[in-house]
Write a protein that holds these residues in place. Structure first.
Motif, PDB file in Angstrom:
ATOM      1  N   ARG A 101       0.875  -1.255   0.120  1.00  7.99           N
ATOM      2  CA  ARG A 101       0.073   0.159  -0.004  1.00  7.99           C
ATOM      3  C   ARG A 101       0.855   1.384   0.150  1.00  7.99           C
ATOM      4  O   ARG A 101       2.266   1.252   0.465  1.00  7.99           O
ATOM      5  N   ASP A 106      -4.233   4.541   1.758  1.00 10.46           N
ATOM      6  CA  ASP A 106      -5.102   3.126   1.871  1.00 10.46           C
ATOM      7  C   ASP A 106      -5.151   2.423   0.419  1.00 10.46           C
ATOM      8  O   ASP A 106      -6.006   1.565   0.382  1.00 10.46           O
ATOM      9  N   ARG A 107      -4.377   3.016  -0.482  1.00 12.80           N
ATOM     10  CA  ARG A 107      -4.684   2.566  -1.817  1.00 12.80           C
ATOM     11  C   ARG A 107      -3.434   1.836  -2.230  1.00 12.80           C
ATOM     12  O   ARG A 107      -2.322   2.015  -1.532  1.00 12.80           O
ATOM     13  N   PRO A 108      -3.426   0.892  -3.297  1.00 12.14           N
ATOM     14  CA  PRO A 108      -2.314   0.184  -3.701  1.00 12.14           C
ATOM     15  C   PRO A 108      -1.399   1.122  -4.297  1.00 12.14           C
ATOM     16  O   PRO A 108      -1.242   2.091  -4.597  1.00 12.14           O
TER      17      PRO A 108
END
Length: 305
Positions: free
Chosen positions: A167, A213-215
């Motif tokens: 992340r 919170d994202r890749p």
């Protein structure tokens, strides 16, 4: 047709594998297919759906029949050994739960097979592959992304799923990463300076908002980068360099381990870095090194020519 009791037992075992051992979803699916196939065979072999008491009576002859039936479907020795391992694990759990003797199943011997050795790249080939990735896209941020991913595979020994599972909360990337590998096992992996630099270059150029919170690694449209995209760009680079088909993203992880071993790395330390549950898995790299030394010997020794 599998009996309701057997189906419930299978699901209970799968739930236990997930809860107690942290088995991944793909692993659970494979377990379900392998043990489900065994239970279906027993049903057909016996001529009726088998309840738990009937499963407890599965004997040596039944196991031999199942293994012969499975091999007759062109299932290789390695795959049969994997299926047998799943069946034994299920029976170990079921026998403890139901209180019966599962010796007949647990004593079944897996067929012998030649364990495949890892196929690493030579150090210069690994470096050439990483550098050539930059030429595979006209889009600078995509080229930087591909280089960053493969540099992490080679520089840290990550699995491709581990690299793509990162992340953006790892930014700015520190000198070590906490990686969650197979079975939910955590390990700390040092991140060498070239790998950090490659990630920093990608982050500078990436047009997408890298929220924590994202890749970390994104596809062109902003979604999570797929393993297939990394495999395709690696294939293009290896074709350009004339490298063998074994030069895959996963081969970069093999190369990491082999090159560390060749440089005098401790086998236990390499096991920890790779996240192997068993030292025997890591020991495959010693066989690779021995095979390489024998090739050198045969080519160099006067009587080997």
């Amino acid at each position: 047709m599998i009996s309701p009791a057997a189906r419930d037992a299978l699901q209970g075992w799968l739930d236990a594998q997930k809860a107690l051992k942290g088995a991944a979803d793909n692993t659970l699916e494979a377990y379900g297919r392998d043990v489900g196939g065994f239970l279906a065979f027993v049903t057909e072999h016996k001529g009726e759906a088998q309840g738990l008491s009937a499963l407890a009576r599965v004997g040596v002859a039944d196991m031999r029949s199942w293994m012969a039936f499975t091999r007759g479907k062109d299932v290789g020795a390695r795959s049969l050994a994997r299926k047998l391992s799943a069946v034994k694990s299920f029976y170990r759990w079921l026998s403890e739960r139901e209180g019966f003797d599962a010796t007949a199943v647990l004593s079944a011997r897996a067929p012998k097979f030649q364990r495949k050795l890892p196929r690493p790249l030579a150090p210069d080939a690994a470096q050439d592959l990483i550098e050539t990735l930059e030429m595979q896209s006209e889009n600078p941020w995509v080229a930087a992304r591909d280089q960053a991913v493969v540099t992490l595979l080679y520089g840290c020994g990550l699995r491709i799923s581990e690299a793509l599972g990162l992340r953006a909360d790892v930014l700015p990337m520190a000198e070590a990463l906490r990686i969650t590998g197979k079975g939910g096992k955590e390990r700390i992996v040092p991140v060498i300076a070239p790998a950090r630099a490659a990630v920093e270059q990608y982050v500078r150029l990436c047009p997408h908002d890298l929220t924590p919170d994202r890749p970390l690694f994104r596809g062109v449209r902003g979604g999570a980068l797929s393993p297939r995209a990394v495999q395709k760009v690696t294939q293009a680079a290896r074709t350009q360099l004339g490298l063998p088909a074994s030069a895959t993203p996963h081969a970069m992880r093999h190369s990491f381990a082999t090159h560390l071993l060749n440089a005098g790395g401790d086998l236990r330390a390499i096991q920890e870095l790779l996240g192997h549950a068993s030292l025997s898995t890591t020991q495959a790299y010693t066989a690779v090194d021995s095979a390489r030394l024998m090739d050198v010997y045969r080519n160099a020794h006067p009587k080997g020519r």
